[in-house]
Scaffold this motif. Sequence first.
Motif, PDB file in Angstrom:
ATOM      1  N   ASP A  22       9.198   9.388   1.457  1.00  0.00           N
ATOM      2  CA  ASP A  22       8.169   8.354   1.604  1.00  0.00           C
ATOM      3  C   ASP A  22       8.761   6.960   1.427  1.00  0.00           C
ATOM      4  OD1 ASP A  22       6.347  10.363   1.988  1.00  0.00           O
ATOM      5  OD2 ASP A  22       5.565  10.319  -0.065  1.00  0.00           O
ATOM      6  N   MET A  75       0.824  -1.207   0.000  1.00  0.00           N
ATOM      7  CA  MET A  75       0.000   0.000   0.000  1.00  0.00           C
ATOM      8  C   MET A  75       0.862   1.261   0.000  1.00  0.00           C
ATOM      9  SD  MET A  75      -2.894   1.124   2.789  1.00  0.00           S
ATOM     10  CE  MET A  75      -1.652   1.110   4.098  1.00  0.00           C
ATOM     11  N   ASN A  76       1.886   1.306   0.845  1.00  0.00           N
ATOM     12  CA  ASN A  76       2.710   2.505   0.941  1.00  0.00           C
ATOM     13  C   ASN A  76       3.675   2.638  -0.232  1.00  0.00           C
ATOM     14  OD1 ASN A  76       2.273   3.857   3.810  1.00  0.00           O
ATOM     15  ND2 ASN A  76       2.148   1.647   4.107  1.00  0.00           N
ATOM     16  N   SER A  77       4.098   1.524  -0.826  1.00  0.00           N
ATOM     17  CA  SER A  77       4.923   1.604  -2.026  1.00  0.00           C
ATOM     18  C   SER A  77       4.122   2.174  -3.195  1.00  0.00           C
ATOM     19  CB  SER A  77       5.481   0.227  -2.385  1.00  0.00           C
ATOM     20  OG  SER A  77       6.353  -0.250  -1.377  1.00  0.00           O
ATOM     21  N   LYS A  78       2.849   1.817  -3.280  1.00  0.00           N
ATOM     22  CA  LYS A  78       1.997   2.390  -4.324  1.00  0.00           C
ATOM     23  C   LYS A  78       1.869   3.899  -4.144  1.00  0.00           C
ATOM     24  CE  LYS A  78      -0.840  -1.660  -5.416  1.00  0.00           C
ATOM     25  NZ  LYS A  78      -0.433  -1.701  -6.832  1.00  0.00           N
ATOM     26  N   LYS A  79       1.830   4.360  -2.910  1.00  0.00           N
ATOM     27  CA  LYS A  79       1.774   5.804  -2.669  1.00  0.00           C
ATOM     28  C   LYS A  79       3.033   6.493  -3.186  1.00  0.00           C
ATOM     29  CE  LYS A  79      -1.251   5.574   1.397  1.00  0.00           C
ATOM     30  NZ  LYS A  79      -1.361   5.861   2.855  1.00  0.00           N
ATOM     31  N   PHE A  86       2.621   6.711  -6.974  1.00  0.00           N
ATOM     32  CA  PHE A  86       1.684   7.779  -7.333  1.00  0.00           C
ATOM     33  C   PHE A  86       2.333   9.150  -7.163  1.00  0.00           C
ATOM     34  CE2 PHE A  86      -1.912   4.744  -5.904  1.00  0.00           C
ATOM     35  CZ  PHE A  86      -1.822   4.078  -7.117  1.00  0.00           C
ATOM     36  N   GLN A  87       3.149   9.290  -6.146  1.00  0.00           N
ATOM     37  CA  GLN A  87       3.844  10.553  -5.924  1.00  0.00           C
ATOM     38  C   GLN A  87       4.810  10.848  -7.060  1.00  0.00           C
ATOM     39  OE1 GLN A  87       3.478  12.938  -3.764  1.00  0.00           O
ATOM     40  NE2 GLN A  87       5.281  14.131  -4.324  1.00  0.00           N
TER      41      GLN A  87
END
Length: 286
Positions: free
Chosen positions: A106, A79-83, A86-87
């Motif tokens: 991040d 989930m946080n790698s996808k963020k 997206f960034q």
Amino acid sequence: MLSCSSAFQRVAFMLMAPKLKPQRLHQIAETGAEQLVKKARTMTTESSMKDAFSTYADYLNNFNEKRERVVKASRDITMNSKKVIFQVHRLSKDNKDEVLEKAGKDLEAVRDQHFARLMRELQGTDFWKLRRAYSPGVQEYVEAATFYKFCLSGTLCTLDDINATLVPLSDPSLEPLQINILDYILGLADLTGELMRMAIGRISDGEIEFAQRICQFVRQIHRELMLVVPKMDDSYDMKSKMEVMLQSVIKIENACFSVHVRGSEYIPLLGDDAPTSYLLGAADVE
């Protein structure tokens, strides 16, 4: 008279009954002793089996609990790698430093918080038994790290580079836990899809040269993996991702080819001196 007759009958019966020889008595005693030993041995065996099954049950319960924690950590990494991805996709020629700085922070947070938790669960254990539980998160982390590195420097983040950042997270008293080559290659295959999306976006923003660099980079990845995949063991995931990767290469090539062939239809935006800013179909603008 009847009672006296009954008494004589009992005495006669006792006199006529066969007497057991001493050898027979000895055999009966031995048989009884053997039965006692056998019963004791059976009780000991049953107790050992119960202890063994109790040990196995404790191992399976602990293993299942660890697996649930590993799945949770892998899900958080994904989930946080996808963020982070997206960034990075917010990148443009006007905000490159700002976007990449935030994406780098991040990515460090994903590594220091969630990936470190995964390594604590796996280090010092038979981690290969849980590969199916944590592999999706590792692949997504590899995709985010390589995507960020390419947009930052235009180069590929190698497996050694990624593993070097994970060494400080390992327990010094145990062997360092490293990402294996298969998860790295699977994550690298996913990278080409993100680069395809970025190339299409850069073309629409007029950054043709950047899109062409992406095209060359993705071509090289596909060419190198085509040499490796046939020598790998049967991996359905890798074969399916190679098909998707080829589609990404074709899409980028078609977009760059269309821009190159129809370049005469692209003119600078009105009032903009930037040579990389273009508008399609504006031939009538005065």
